[in-house]
Design an enzyme around this catalytic site. Structure first.
Site, mmCIF file in Angstrom:
data_model
loop_
_atom_site.group_PDB
_atom_site.id
_atom_site.type_symbol
_atom_site.label_atom_id
_atom_site.label_comp_id
_atom_site.label_asym_id
_atom_site.label_seq_id
_atom_site.Cartn_x
_atom_site.Cartn_y
_atom_site.Cartn_z
ATOM 1 N N PRO A 1 3.394 -20.962 -40.191
ATOM 2 C CA PRO A 1 3.653 -22.762 -40.843
ATOM 3 C C PRO A 1 4.132 -23.221 -39.937
ATOM 4 O O PRO A 1 4.948 -22.988 -39.067
ATOM 5 C CB PRO A 1 4.028 -21.695 -42.063
ATOM 6 C CG PRO A 1 4.996 -20.679 -41.442
ATOM 7 C CD PRO A 1 4.391 -19.952 -40.577
ATOM 8 N N GLY A 2 3.768 -24.615 -39.359
ATOM 9 C CA GLY A 2 4.540 -25.467 -38.900
ATOM 10 C C GLY A 2 5.380 -26.844 -39.597
ATOM 11 O O GLY A 2 6.167 -27.197 -40.166
ATOM 12 N N ARG A 3 3.950 -28.090 -39.873
ATOM 13 C CA ARG A 3 4.292 -28.870 -41.136
ATOM 14 C C ARG A 3 5.914 -28.638 -41.846
ATOM 15 O O ARG A 3 6.481 -29.160 -41.935
ATOM 16 C CB ARG A 3 3.265 -29.573 -41.519
ATOM 17 C CG ARG A 3 3.456 -30.810 -42.389
ATOM 18 C CD ARG A 3 1.756 -30.855 -42.620
ATOM 19 N NE ARG A 3 0.837 -31.388 -41.767
ATOM 20 C CZ ARG A 3 0.484 -32.505 -41.283
ATOM 21 N NH1 ARG A 3 2.053 -33.421 -40.729
ATOM 22 N NH2 ARG A 3 -0.437 -32.008 -40.083
ATOM 23 N N ARG B 1 1.047 -40.478 -35.963
ATOM 24 C CA ARG B 1 0.766 -40.312 -36.725
ATOM 25 C C ARG B 1 -0.188 -41.138 -37.767
ATOM 26 O O ARG B 1 -1.468 -40.874 -37.657
ATOM 27 C CB ARG B 1 1.661 -38.591 -37.837
ATOM 28 C CG ARG B 1 2.207 -37.842 -36.815
ATOM 29 C CD ARG B 1 2.670 -37.026 -38.075
ATOM 30 N NE ARG B 1 1.594 -36.323 -38.707
ATOM 31 C CZ ARG B 1 1.388 -36.900 -40.354
ATOM 32 N NH1 ARG B 1 2.291 -37.491 -40.296
ATOM 33 N NH2 ARG B 1 0.694 -36.779 -40.985
ATOM 34 N N TYR C 1 -3.872 -40.513 -37.196
ATOM 35 C CA TYR C 1 -4.627 -39.524 -38.919
ATOM 36 C C TYR C 1 -3.919 -40.998 -39.748
ATOM 37 O O TYR C 1 -4.386 -40.512 -41.373
ATOM 38 C CB TYR C 1 -3.579 -38.757 -38.946
ATOM 39 C CG TYR C 1 -3.306 -37.622 -37.970
ATOM 40 C CD1 TYR C 1 -4.663 -37.304 -37.567
ATOM 41 C CD2 TYR C 1 -1.589 -37.373 -37.816
ATOM 42 C CE1 TYR C 1 -4.177 -35.833 -36.641
ATOM 43 C CE2 TYR C 1 -1.748 -36.894 -36.097
ATOM 44 C CZ TYR C 1 -2.037 -35.893 -36.120
ATOM 45 O OH TYR C 1 -2.236 -34.883 -35.092
ATOM 46 N N CYS D 1 0.977 -52.836 -27.098
ATOM 47 C CA CYS D 1 -0.031 -54.086 -27.032
ATOM 48 C C CYS D 1 -0.957 -53.100 -27.549
ATOM 49 O O CYS D 1 -2.186 -53.720 -26.240
ATOM 50 C CB CYS D 1 0.078 -54.852 -25.822
ATOM 51 S SG CYS D 1 1.304 -55.191 -24.840
ATOM 52 N N GLU D 2 -1.380 -52.520 -28.177
ATOM 53 C CA GLU D 2 -2.364 -52.268 -29.160
ATOM 54 C C GLU D 2 -2.283 -51.828 -30.718
ATOM 55 O O GLU D 2 -0.997 -52.452 -31.203
ATOM 56 C CB GLU D 2 -2.760 -50.779 -29.114
ATOM 57 C CG GLU D 2 -2.663 -50.125 -27.569
ATOM 58 C CD GLU D 2 -3.123 -49.164 -27.711
ATOM 59 O OE1 GLU D 2 -3.997 -48.528 -28.361
ATOM 60 O OE2 GLU D 2 -3.132 -47.904 -26.523
ATOM 61 N N TYR E 1 5.388 -33.016 -35.460
ATOM 62 C CA TYR E 1 4.264 -33.939 -35.338
ATOM 63 C C TYR E 1 4.725 -35.399 -35.030
ATOM 64 O O TYR E 1 3.842 -36.336 -34.577
ATOM 65 C CB TYR E 1 2.729 -34.274 -35.950
ATOM 66 C CG TYR E 1 2.455 -32.358 -36.280
ATOM 67 C CD1 TYR E 1 2.020 -31.452 -34.999
ATOM 68 C CD2 TYR E 1 2.437 -31.676 -37.068
ATOM 69 C CE1 TYR E 1 1.329 -30.363 -34.722
ATOM 70 C CE2 TYR E 1 2.338 -30.249 -38.187
ATOM 71 C CZ TYR E 1 1.161 -29.956 -37.104
ATOM 72 O OH TYR E 1 0.987 -27.748 -36.281
HETATM 73 C C1 LIG Z 1 -1.601 -26.604 -35.725
HETATM 74 C C2 LIG Z 1 -1.010 -24.904 -36.467
HETATM 75 C C3 LIG Z 1 -0.737 -23.929 -36.946
HETATM 76 C C4 LIG Z 1 0.289 -24.958 -38.493
HETATM 77 O O1 LIG Z 1 -0.526 -25.728 -38.890
HETATM 78 P P1 LIG Z 1 0.338 -26.628 -40.197
HETATM 79 O O2 LIG Z 1 0.003 -27.410 -40.329
HETATM 80 O O3 LIG Z 1 1.975 -27.454 -39.111
HETATM 81 O O4 LIG Z 1 1.591 -25.444 -40.960
HETATM 82 C C5 LIG Z 1 -1.122 -23.116 -37.174
HETATM 83 N N1 LIG Z 1 -1.803 -22.279 -36.577
HETATM 84 C C6 LIG Z 1 -3.064 -22.466 -35.554
HETATM 85 C C7 LIG Z 1 -3.454 -21.924 -34.886
HETATM 86 C C8 LIG Z 1 -2.629 -24.815 -35.636
HETATM 87 O O5 LIG Z 1 -3.240 -24.111 -34.467
#
Ligand SMILES: *Cc1c(COP(=O)(O)O)cnc(C)c1O
Length: 421
Positions: free
Chosen positions: A276-278, A314, A318, A346-347, A375
């Protein structure tokens, strides 16, 4: 749950007034809340507390050393995608045995560094990568622990740029080639097969794609074992979405995700790995910025702020939504205004939101862009020679600058003019 809230008419991060941080560090600046990181990690970990689980935080979401060290103390591992991230994770105190290495383009020096460190597993994404990894491991007199990232061909993720599990994406081993990939790996002297890996997308707001993919990979694991492969771990990747405060779908809470994953994997006899990241970092940070000008256009009002797309890309990349609030709490009967909130670059893409109804603001007012802990700083750049945005970590009533704003001399020092110019 996040620890950014109004108290006595002012927005605080935990017990620190954001106005104090702006005064001491300047704006724009990212502000992170330790308590929110801790809470998100713990909620996720608790969802699996009766299972053997490795939570390998996805370093790319927010790779600040202080953030990694905060998570390391809670027992987090790391999912890294470069040698730089590997070194960060190790420096922050995450043991190599809890580090997994993902990414489609691992180079030989990166493989060597990860093997030297003794990481848990390489998530391998192609046969050429497998062959090279085997060669590198053999040259070092060792074997590389490997899981193939398989591509289960499911559609998931809130935006086409963050969907990764479709057959058309560059990620993973195509579903039809998975069996032959494992057969090849079993034949290579420098490879030790340990598991299976997937990661189907990001900002996923429903459980359905996880369910489809986990069932598919579960059947694959049985097949692979029948063919004699040893599969001890199943890496389910990351991708669980977070609420961004707009009206789009609210992602399921980690507890529901956990219950589903546990149910689907109950009989698989695998150690679960997550990336998990986000979900950990997203709502743990805000971007704090000051209004430079309020400007009237032909048909709209602009708030020109001192943060820009180089600090937070972002929205441009996105079309992401970030909730915006003033640091001074709007008083009773406050007036609102529809604003385009934009940066100075300037965009036209340097636009955080269009025609958003917000409390009226003026030059000199502070505001925050919420849910920018993931991110955000990690994707920042120095475009327009704007110094890399600094980062501050709050814990209770303390705060520390955990990445400084570079001075212009420092930026220029890395460049030179050849004498033949
Ligand atoms: C970016 C990424 C994550 C994390 O994704 P989240 O949406 O931030 O949880 C985990 N594994 C891989 C391989 C990734 O590229």
């Amino acid at each position: 749950m996040r620890h950014f809230h109004y108290k006595d008419g002012e927005m605080y991060a935990e017990d620190v007034a954001l106005r104090d941080i702006a005064a001491k560090v300047g704006t724009p600046v990212y502000v992170y809340s330790t308590a929110t990181f801790q809470r998100h990690f713990t909620v996720f970990a608790n969802a699996f507390k009766d299972r053997t689980t490795l939570i390998a935080y996805s370093v790319k979401a927010n790779s600040n050393l202080a953030v990694l060290a905060t998570l390391a103390k809670l027992g987090a591992g790391a999912d890294v995608v470069s040698q730089g991230e590997l070194v960060r994770a190790l420096t922050a105190g995450i043991p190599a045995s809890k580090i997994v290495f993902s990414g489609v383009g691992k180079t030989e020096p990166e493989m060597r560094a990860a093997l030297e460190a003794g990481i848990r597993v390489f998530n391998v994404e192609s046969l050429p990568e497998l062959e090279r990894l085997s060669d590198v491991a053999l040259s070092m007199g060792t074997r590389a622990p490997v899981a193939f990232r398989v591509n289960p061909d499911v559609s998931a993720g809130g935006h086409e740029k963050i969907s990764t599990g479709k057959a058309e994406n560059k990620f993973g081993i195509a579903w039809s080639s998975v069996q032959s990939a494992y057969a090849r790996a079993a034949a290579l002297k420098g490879i030790e097969i340990v598991g299976v890996d997937m990661h189907i997308g990001s900002q996923i707001d429903s459980l359905a794609p996880f369910e489809v993919a986990i069932e598919k990979v579960g059947a694959l694991i049985s097949d692979l074992r029948k063919k004699g492969h040893t599969i001890t771990s199943f890496d389910i990747g990351g991708g669980l979405g977070i609420p961004y405060g707009d009206n789009s779908k609210t992602p399921p809470p980690p507890s529901e995700y956990g219950a589903l994953v546990k149910k689907l994997t109950a009989d698989m006899d695998v150690e679960l790995i997550f990336e998990p990241g986000r979900m950990i970092a997203g709502n743990s940070g805000v971007l704090l910025s000051e209004v430079v000008y309020a400007k009237s256009g032909e048909d709209r009002e602009f708030l020109i702020i001192d943060a820009a797309m180089n600090d937070l890309i972002r929205p441009a990349l996105y079309e992401a939504y970030h909730e915006i609030e003033p640091v001074r709490a709007p008083g009773r009967n406050f007036k609102t205004q529809r604003y385009d909130v934009v940066g100075p670059i300037c965009e036209s893409g340097d636009t955080f939101t269009k025609r958003r109804e917000l409390p009226q603001m003026a030059a000199g007012d502070l505001l925050v862009l919420h849910s920018t802990g993931a991110y955000g700083a990690a994707q920042s750049s120095q475009y327009n020679t704007r110094p890399l945005v600094p980062e501050v970590l709050v814990s209770g009533d303390r705060f520390a600058v955990v990445r400084e704003r570079p001075k212009l001399e420092e930026i220029l020092r890395a460049e030179s003019i050849p004498d033949w110019v």
